[in-house]
Design a protein around this motif. Structure first.
Motif, PDB file in Angstrom:
ATOM      1  N   THR A  34       0.817  -1.211   0.000  1.00  0.00           N
ATOM      2  CA  THR A  34       0.000   0.000   0.000  1.00  0.00           C
ATOM      3  C   THR A  34       0.843   1.249   0.000  1.00  0.00           C
ATOM      4  N   THR A  35       2.192   1.057  -0.253  1.00  0.00           N
ATOM      5  CA  THR A  35       3.081   2.218  -0.199  1.00  0.00           C
ATOM      6  C   THR A  35       3.283   2.831  -1.561  1.00  0.00           C
ATOM      7  N   GLY A  36       2.700   2.181  -2.659  1.00  0.00           N
ATOM      8  CA  GLY A  36       2.835   2.740  -3.994  1.00  0.00           C
ATOM      9  C   GLY A  36       4.053   2.270  -4.746  1.00  0.00           C
ATOM     10  N   THR A  37       4.818   1.231  -4.247  1.00  0.00           N
ATOM     11  CA  THR A  37       6.001   0.721  -4.939  1.00  0.00           C
ATOM     12  C   THR A  37       5.589  -0.250  -6.039  1.00  0.00           C
ATOM     13  N   MET A  38       6.571  -0.666  -6.938  1.00  0.00           N
ATOM     14  CA  MET A  38       6.312  -1.585  -8.054  1.00  0.00           C
ATOM     15  C   MET A  38       6.024  -2.995  -7.532  1.00  0.00           C
ATOM     16  N   PRO A  39       5.246  -3.856  -8.296  1.00  0.00           N
ATOM     17  CA  PRO A  39       4.939  -5.232  -7.855  1.00  0.00           C
ATOM     18  C   PRO A  39       6.217  -6.086  -7.744  1.00  0.00           C
ATOM     19  N   VAL A  40       6.224  -7.031  -6.783  1.00  0.00           N
ATOM     20  CA  VAL A  40       7.348  -7.958  -6.589  1.00  0.00           C
ATOM     21  C   VAL A  40       6.892  -9.354  -7.008  1.00  0.00           C
ATOM     22  N   LEU A  41       7.473  -9.932  -8.087  1.00  0.00           N
ATOM     23  CA  LEU A  41       7.072 -11.242  -8.607  1.00  0.00           C
ATOM     24  C   LEU A  41       8.121 -12.292  -8.275  1.00  0.00           C
ATOM     25  N   ALA A  42       7.705 -13.558  -7.916  1.00  0.00           N
ATOM     26  CA  ALA A  42       8.634 -14.660  -7.625  1.00  0.00           C
ATOM     27  C   ALA A  42       9.204 -15.210  -8.928  1.00  0.00           C
ATOM     28  N   ASP A  43      10.471 -15.730  -8.903  1.00  0.00           N
ATOM     29  CA  ASP A  43      11.106 -16.308 -10.077  1.00  0.00           C
ATOM     30  C   ASP A  43      10.493 -17.672 -10.408  1.00  0.00           C
ATOM     31  N   ALA A  44      10.363 -17.967 -11.698  1.00  0.00           N
ATOM     32  CA  ALA A  44       9.892 -19.292 -12.133  1.00  0.00           C
ATOM     33  C   ALA A  44      10.961 -20.337 -11.855  1.00  0.00           C
ATOM     34  N   VAL A  45      10.536 -21.583 -11.651  1.00  0.00           N
ATOM     35  CA  VAL A  45      11.476 -22.675 -11.373  1.00  0.00           C
ATOM     36  C   VAL A  45      12.323 -22.962 -12.611  1.00  0.00           C
ATOM     37  N   HIS A  46      13.609 -23.082 -12.421  1.00  0.00           N
ATOM     38  CA  HIS A  46      14.521 -23.416 -13.513  1.00  0.00           C
ATOM     39  C   HIS A  46      15.648 -24.275 -12.944  1.00  0.00           C
ATOM     40  N   VAL A  47      15.799 -25.518 -13.484  1.00  0.00           N
ATOM     41  CA  VAL A  47      16.786 -26.457 -12.977  1.00  0.00           C
ATOM     42  C   VAL A  47      17.922 -26.598 -13.981  1.00  0.00           C
ATOM     43  N   GLN A  48      19.141 -26.442 -13.508  1.00  0.00           N
ATOM     44  CA  GLN A  48      20.316 -26.648 -14.350  1.00  0.00           C
ATOM     45  C   GLN A  48      20.715 -28.124 -14.274  1.00  0.00           C
ATOM     46  N   ALA A  49      20.108 -28.976 -15.139  1.00  0.00           N
ATOM     47  CA  ALA A  49      20.350 -30.416 -15.128  1.00  0.00           C
ATOM     48  C   ALA A  49      21.166 -30.816 -16.348  1.00  0.00           C
ATOM     49  N   PRO A  50      21.923 -31.915 -16.250  1.00  0.00           N
ATOM     50  CA  PRO A  50      22.653 -32.397 -17.433  1.00  0.00           C
ATOM     51  C   PRO A  50      21.691 -32.718 -18.567  1.00  0.00           C
ATOM     52  N   GLN A  51      22.058 -32.381 -19.771  1.00  0.00           N
ATOM     53  CA  GLN A  51      21.203 -32.614 -20.925  1.00  0.00           C
ATOM     54  C   GLN A  51      21.379 -34.052 -21.436  1.00  0.00           C
ATOM     55  N   VAL A  52      20.292 -34.833 -21.436  1.00  0.00           N
ATOM     56  CA  VAL A  52      20.358 -36.201 -21.936  1.00  0.00           C
ATOM     57  C   VAL A  52      20.324 -36.166 -23.465  1.00  0.00           C
ATOM     58  N   PRO A  53      20.909 -37.195 -24.109  1.00  0.00           N
ATOM     59  CA  PRO A  53      20.930 -37.170 -25.580  1.00  0.00           C
ATOM     60  C   PRO A  53      19.533 -37.322 -26.167  1.00  0.00           C
ATOM     61  N   SER A  54      19.284 -36.618 -27.251  1.00  0.00           N
ATOM     62  CA  SER A  54      18.028 -36.763 -27.978  1.00  0.00           C
ATOM     63  C   SER A  54      18.283 -37.650 -29.190  1.00  0.00           C
ATOM     64  N   PHE A  55      17.312 -38.542 -29.468  1.00  0.00           N
ATOM     65  CA  PHE A  55      17.428 -39.445 -30.607  1.00  0.00           C
ATOM     66  C   PHE A  55      16.626 -38.939 -31.808  1.00  0.00           C
ATOM     67  N   ALA A  56      16.109 -37.730 -31.696  1.00  0.00           N
ATOM     68  CA  ALA A  56      15.190 -37.224 -32.717  1.00  0.00           C
ATOM     69  C   ALA A  56      15.843 -37.163 -34.099  1.00  0.00           C
ATOM     70  N   ASP A  57      17.063 -36.636 -34.182  1.00  0.00           N
ATOM     71  CA  ASP A  57      17.728 -36.531 -35.487  1.00  0.00           C
ATOM     72  C   ASP A  57      17.982 -37.923 -36.079  1.00  0.00           C
ATOM     73  N   LEU A  58      18.417 -38.842 -35.230  1.00  0.00           N
ATOM     74  CA  LEU A  58      18.658 -40.220 -35.676  1.00  0.00           C
ATOM     75  C   LEU A  58      17.375 -40.846 -36.213  1.00  0.00           C
ATOM     76  N   VAL A  59      16.311 -40.743 -35.440  1.00  0.00           N
ATOM     77  CA  VAL A  59      15.038 -41.356 -35.823  1.00  0.00           C
ATOM     78  C   VAL A  59      14.518 -40.762 -37.128  1.00  0.00           C
ATOM     79  N   GLU A  60      14.661 -39.463 -37.271  1.00  0.00           N
ATOM     80  CA  GLU A  60      14.186 -38.804 -38.486  1.00  0.00           C
ATOM     81  C   GLU A  60      14.889 -39.346 -39.729  1.00  0.00           C
ATOM     82  N   GLN A  61      16.179 -39.674 -39.599  1.00  0.00           N
ATOM     83  CA  GLN A  61      16.946 -40.164 -40.738  1.00  0.00           C
ATOM     84  C   GLN A  61      16.654 -41.630 -41.066  1.00  0.00           C
ATOM     85  N   VAL A  62      16.506 -42.476 -40.039  1.00  0.00           N
ATOM     86  CA  VAL A  62      16.404 -43.925 -40.291  1.00  0.00           C
ATOM     87  C   VAL A  62      14.968 -44.408 -40.483  1.00  0.00           C
TER      88      VAL A  62
END
Length: 508
Positions: A34-62
């Motif tokens: 009620t003091t007239g300051t800007m809204p304060v929003l929470a950060d969205a969840v974001h996890v820095q996890a190892p990237q597993v291999p995708s087989f999409a390119d392989l599947v598309e070719q074969v």
């Protein structure tokens, strides 16, 4: 008209109360102060996890190279044979839990009853469906023999849904492989090539593509679980085990490495329920490549034939023969008119080398001989009568069905014909035809019982010498003891099949 002062006062108070309520509601509803300051929003969840291999390119070719195979016939089997169910071989490792599991599967799992009947209307009906893959741009494709074996008409469904008729080029039941040919009317098909499966390691990623349960093109992924699996499917078992989910209808479909090359062909699953439990078996690319080339060229596969029944060499057997190492293949019998018999190879010999290459096991001997063409002359090294010797064998052509080994024996002088062989834990009697000794009883606490000898077995030879009485057996034991050996090699006949068992000379 004048407004009463008390009415204005009440109105002013009501407006102030309403404004305060809106301010509080706004602070609660929108997360602002009620003091007239800007809204304060929470950060969205974001996890820095190892990237597993995708087989999409392989599947598309074969994927365009992988097809569904539909088989029709006027002979209707009693069930769908679109996938082999691995129900456990007789030659399983000596593991009680594993054997019990296979026993339960045989009793409660799906049964492969291949009884057939001719359809009265003469019309073609679907009898099987599986998978396959192109290996050339002009329409040659590979699938399993058990997918096409009942068929008289074949349809290939491409990944874009187009259906094309195919003809059967050839089959090889011993490796469960078949080749079909599609006439594409000038169309060039996307095709894949076989990998060098010698480079495949346990733990490598693999991708299976096929037609499970007739659903159409489906992709699953997993790893190589094991190499060199023997599942009792045939004389050339050398399967790659994978855990990528495969099911009925995946038969004949390819398993790819991450380079898009075929490392194996799905041919069997191990499952008590009929669905995937993470154990599937692939024909290795190295096996398939040679077979497929022969089928395209000749329509069949010709293999060299030695004509022997063999069994593994255990440490006890090696010791009883004076063989330095427990390697090679012990000849249990030789078939009549076989190349082995013509070359002088006899039961009790151990084949240790073929063309100068060591024979590490019975399975490897079968593969080594099969790699030669019929009529080829090869040098075979055998362990015979306590020494190594080399014989030249002119290989024959493998017959369509194995012939039973002849058990004919020549009569020999008899002395003591029946009685006890207490040192071996056996009670024997003379056989009806005068050849060998029939086991009448086995001491349950003896080495003979431990090694599987049972009442009704016929002892035909000990240390490669015919026996027709207990005196012959005792003499063979004495000779072995004088030679410094701790056991004797006993040849057993059961149900017209020979095998050897090493028994200790001292009382078992």
């Amino acid at each position: 008209m004048k407004t009463a002062p008390h009415f204005l006062s009440r109105t002013r108070k009501s407006l102030m109360a309403a404004a305060a309520s809106l301010a509080i509601a706004g602070a609660i509803g929108f997360g602002i102060t009620t003091t007239g300051t800007m809204p304060v929003l929470a950060d969205a969840v974001h996890v820095q996890a190892p990237q597993v291999p995708s087989f999409a390119d392989l599947v598309e070719q074969v994927s365009p190279a992988v097809v569904s195979v539909r088989v029709k016939s006027d002979v209707q089997p009693a069930d769908d044979n679109s996938f082999q169910m691995f129900q456990g071989p007789d030659g399983l490792p000596d593991n009680p839990q594993l054997r019990r599991f296979f026993k339960q599967f045989r009793e409660f799992g799906p049964q492969n009853d291949h009884r057939q009947h001719k359809r009265r209307d003469g019309k073609l009906r679907p009898v099987a469906q599986g998978s396959g893959f192109f290996i050339s741009e002009d329409g040659y494709l590979v699938t399993n023999n058990h997918v096409v074996k009942e068929g008289s008409a074949y349809t290939v469904v491409l990944n874009d849904g187009k259906e094309l008729d195919a003809k059967l080029v050839g089959t090889d039941p011993r490796t469960d492989l078949a080749v079909l040919k599609v006439e594409g009317e000038g169309r060039k098909f996307t095709y894949v090539q076989f990998a060098d499966d010698a480079k495949v390691r346990v733990g490598d990623w693999v991708v299976a593509v096929g037609n499970p349960f007739g659903l159409g093109g489906t992709v699953t992924a997993g790893i190589v679980s094991a190499r060199g699996r023997d599942i009792g499917a045939g004389p050339y078992d050398d399967f790659i085990q994978i855990d990528a989910p495969v099911n009925r209808g995946n038969s004949g479909g390819p398993t790819f490495n991450l380079s898009g090359q075929v490392v194996g062909i799905n041919t069997a699953i191990f499952s008590p329920s009929g669905g995937s439990v993470g154990i599937a078996f692939d024909i290795p690319a190295s096996t398939a490549k040679g077979v497929v080339e022969d089928l395209i060229k000749n329509g069949s596969v010709s293999r060299g034939w030695l004509g022997v029944e063999i069994q593994p060499v255990t440490k006890d057997i090696a010791e009883s023969l004076g063989l330095p190492d427990a390697k090679g293949a012990l000849v249990a019998s030789t078939q009549d008119d076989s190349p082995a018999k013509a070359a002088g190879i006899v039961p009790g010999d151990v084949i240790t080398q073929v063309a100068g290459k060591d024979v590490p096991s019975t399975k490897e001997l079968a593969r080594m001989i099969a790699a030669y063409s019929p009529g080829k002359s090869v040098d075979v090294t055998i362990w015979h009568d306590g020494e190594s010797k080399q014989v030249s064998v002119d290989l024959g052509k493998m017959p369509s069905q194995a012939k039973l080994a002849s058990n004919d024996q020549q009569s020999a002088p008899q002395s003591e014909t029946s009685g006890s062989l207490a040192d071996l834990g056996l009670t024997v009697t003379q056989s009806d035809d005068g050849h060998g000794l029939v086991v009448a009883d086995v001491d349950p606490d003896s080495a003979a019982a431990d090694r599987g000898i049972r009442a009704g077995d016929v002892i035909t030879a000990v240390n490669s010498e015919e026996v027709n009485g207990t005196a012959d057996v005792k003499q063979a034991m004495e000779d072995a003891a004088k030679a410094g050996r701790k056991s004797v090699l006993v040849q057993i006949t059961r149900n017209d099949s020979n095998r050897f068992v090493a028994l200790p000379i001292d009382k078992g």
